[in-house]
Design a protein around this motif. Structure first.
Motif, PDB file in Angstrom:
ATOM      1  N   HIS A  80       0.824  -1.206   0.000  1.00 22.47           N
ATOM      2  CA  HIS A  80       0.000   0.000   0.000  1.00 22.47           C
ATOM      3  C   HIS A  80       0.856   1.253   0.000  1.00 22.47           C
ATOM      4  N   LEU A  81       0.513   2.189  -0.862  1.00 27.52           N
ATOM      5  CA  LEU A  81       1.062   3.535  -0.851  1.00 27.52           C
ATOM      6  C   LEU A  81      -0.103   4.507  -0.666  1.00 27.52           C
ATOM      7  N   SER A  82       0.098   5.518   0.173  1.00 29.23           N
ATOM      8  CA  SER A  82      -1.023   6.414   0.430  1.00 29.23           C
ATOM      9  C   SER A  82      -0.586   7.861   0.493  1.00 29.23           C
ATOM     10  N   VAL A  83      -1.523   8.712   0.124  1.00 24.56           N
ATOM     11  CA  VAL A  83      -1.402  10.157   0.327  1.00 24.56           C
ATOM     12  C   VAL A  83      -2.686  10.602   1.015  1.00 24.56           C
ATOM     13  N   ASN A 112      -8.193   6.590   8.611  1.00 21.78           N
ATOM     14  CA  ASN A 112      -9.294   5.826   9.221  1.00 21.78           C
ATOM     15  C   ASN A 112      -9.886   4.778   8.274  1.00 21.78           C
ATOM     16  N   SER A 113      -9.042   4.180   7.449  1.00 21.48           N
ATOM     17  CA  SER A 113      -9.525   3.237   6.452  1.00 21.48           C
ATOM     18  C   SER A 113      -8.941   1.837   6.664  1.00 21.48           C
ATOM     19  N   ILE A 114      -9.563   0.848   6.040  1.00 25.82           N
ATOM     20  CA  ILE A 114      -9.094  -0.533   6.057  1.00 25.82           C
ATOM     21  C   ILE A 114      -8.662  -0.883   4.645  1.00 25.82           C
ATOM     22  N   ILE A 115      -7.404  -1.264   4.492  1.00 30.77           N
ATOM     23  CA  ILE A 115      -6.853  -1.618   3.181  1.00 30.77           C
ATOM     24  C   ILE A 115      -6.374  -3.058   3.260  1.00 30.77           C
ATOM     25  N   PHE A 116      -6.977  -3.929   2.474  1.00 25.39           N
ATOM     26  CA  PHE A 116      -6.667  -5.362   2.530  1.00 25.39           C
ATOM     27  C   PHE A 116      -6.451  -5.859   1.109  1.00 25.39           C
ATOM     28  N   THR A 122      -3.817   4.788  -2.530  1.00 23.15           N
ATOM     29  CA  THR A 122      -5.002   5.564  -2.163  1.00 23.15           C
ATOM     30  C   THR A 122      -4.606   7.014  -1.936  1.00 23.15           C
ATOM     31  N   ILE A 123      -5.495   7.912  -2.322  1.00 26.11           N
ATOM     32  CA  ILE A 123      -5.249   9.349  -2.191  1.00 26.11           C
ATOM     33  C   ILE A 123      -6.502  10.019  -1.628  1.00 26.11           C
ATOM     34  N   GLY A 124      -6.329  10.678  -0.493  1.00 23.39           N
ATOM     35  CA  GLY A 124      -7.390  11.522   0.042  1.00 23.39           C
ATOM     36  C   GLY A 124      -8.652  10.812   0.452  1.00 23.39           C
ATOM     37  N   ILE A 125      -8.551   9.575   0.873  1.00 17.35           N
ATOM     38  CA  ILE A 125      -9.755   8.862   1.297  1.00 17.35           C
ATOM     39  C   ILE A 125      -9.836   8.820   2.816  1.00 17.35           C
TER      40      ILE A 125
END
Length: 357
Positions: free
Chosen positions: A296-299, A303-307, A315-318
């Motif tokens: 996972h890479l995020s910007v 408060n999210s679940i990434i599976f 993911t960006i801005g979620i």
């Protein structure tokens, strides 16, 4: 008196789609990082009930895989196979009749296959008390969970707040369906309600007599194959009568009607892992409130679940989303709609997209 555990392992885990599928449902997956969920369940009651005294009921489509990955010291002859799913009442009576035929009267602990518990010692303490209470009194015993927040995803048990008996058990006043948020807050504040864990302990004679009294239609139909239990004709005989059984839960069919139900409160870090948002009870979130089990890479993801599996998820801005990816499907939904994932599974069935179910 001998003790046996019945693990109910026939569910489809539809609210954990797309990870959980019909051919490999949630209870056969390693979600916690320890072992597959059904094996975790068996190891949890070690020293209270012998592993060899484990019975499992599942559906035929899952049985082959289950037997391959099940703990080796659970006798494969103890795996009962339902030809069709008929809710919890039918599978519990099937197992109780099996135990009666082979072992006479015994204590039977009914446990779901997909719970997560952090304090094993505290759980074993409650299970030991429950087994003794069931054996000594002939009561129908359930384990209730002390609620820690106003959950709308669990059923509740209202109990008599008077003094507990010597087994720390209380009389049950009523079973309550999943409430709305305002009701759940009232239940929590009153101190008179426990979460319904779906864990039950009783003598086989007690539960069979209860079926004869409260669910005679199921009892009379299932007695038609009683003589075939343990013989080469069992599977054929079960297949003949099972489709004719009433589809009803043990809670609604017996426990809500009986006056002999008691509850022992438990506080042992329980989570029924019913849907994706339940992962918050298993894994600690990171500094941004995320639970990540993926590449996972995020910007600005919070408060999210990434599976996920092998593929990279970016993911960006979620915020407050569930993103669950498998090799052939992707789920994206708000965390507060996690209970609705099963609606996608129903839609897939309706559209004939069985390869995704």
């Amino acid at each position: 008196m001998d003790r046996f555990a019945l693990i109910m392992a026939g569910g489809g885990g539809t609210r954990f789609w797309p990870l959980s599928r019909q051919n490999k449902p949630k209870q056969l997956l390693n979600i916690s990082g320890n072992d597959i969920m059904i094996n975790d369940t068996i190891l949890r009651y070690e020293n209270i009930i012998s592993t060899e005294n484990t019975m499992i009921i599942t559906n035929r489509s899952q049985a082959v895989l289950l037997e391959e990955i099940l703990l080796h010291n659970v006798p494969r002859s103890n795996v009962l196979k339902e030809p069709v799913a008929k809710n919890t009442a039918a599978c519990i009576l099937y197992a109780a009749l099996h135990l009666k035929k082979k072992h006479g009267d015994c204590v039977m602990a009914v446990l779901p296959s997909d719970h997560y518990i952090t304090d094993t010692d505290a759980f074993r303490d409650v299970l030991e008390k429950s087994c003794k209470l069931a054996e000594q009194t002939g009561k129908l015993v359930t384990i209730g969970i002390k609620p820690s927040f106003p959950s709308t995803g669990y059923g509740y048990i209202k109990f008599n707040k008077g003094e507990a008996d010597e087994h720390e058990a209380y009389e049950v006043n009523e079973f309550v369906e999943k409430p709305n948020f305002e009701k759940a807050k009232q239940y929590l504040q009153s101190g008179e309600y426990l979460w319904n864990s779906g864990m039950f302990i009783w003598k086989t004679s007690t539960i069979i007599d209860s079926f004869q009294r409260y669910l005679p239609r199921i009892y009379n139909v299932m007695m038609q194959f009683y003589d075939s239990i343990g013989t080469y004709r069992e599977e054929e005989a079960v297949a003949e009568v099972y489709p004719n059984l009433q589809n009803i839960s043990i809670d609604y069919g017996i426990l809500e009607r009986s006056t002999d139900v008691v509850v022992i409160p438990g506080d042992f870090g329980w989570n029924d892992v019913g849907s994706w948002d339940a992962l918050g009870g298993i894994f600690l979130p990171d500094d941004d409130g995320n639970i990540v089990k993926a590449k996972h890479l995020s910007v600005s993801t919070k408060n999210s679940i990434i599976f996920g599996g092998e593929r990279l998820i970016a993911t960006i801005g979620i915020d407050n989303l569930i993103v669950a990816e498998t090799s052939d499907a992707l789920l994206v939904c708000p965390k507060d709609r996690a209970q609705d994932v099963k609606a996608i599974v129903e839609m897939l069935k309706e559209k004939g997209m069985s390869e995704y179910v």
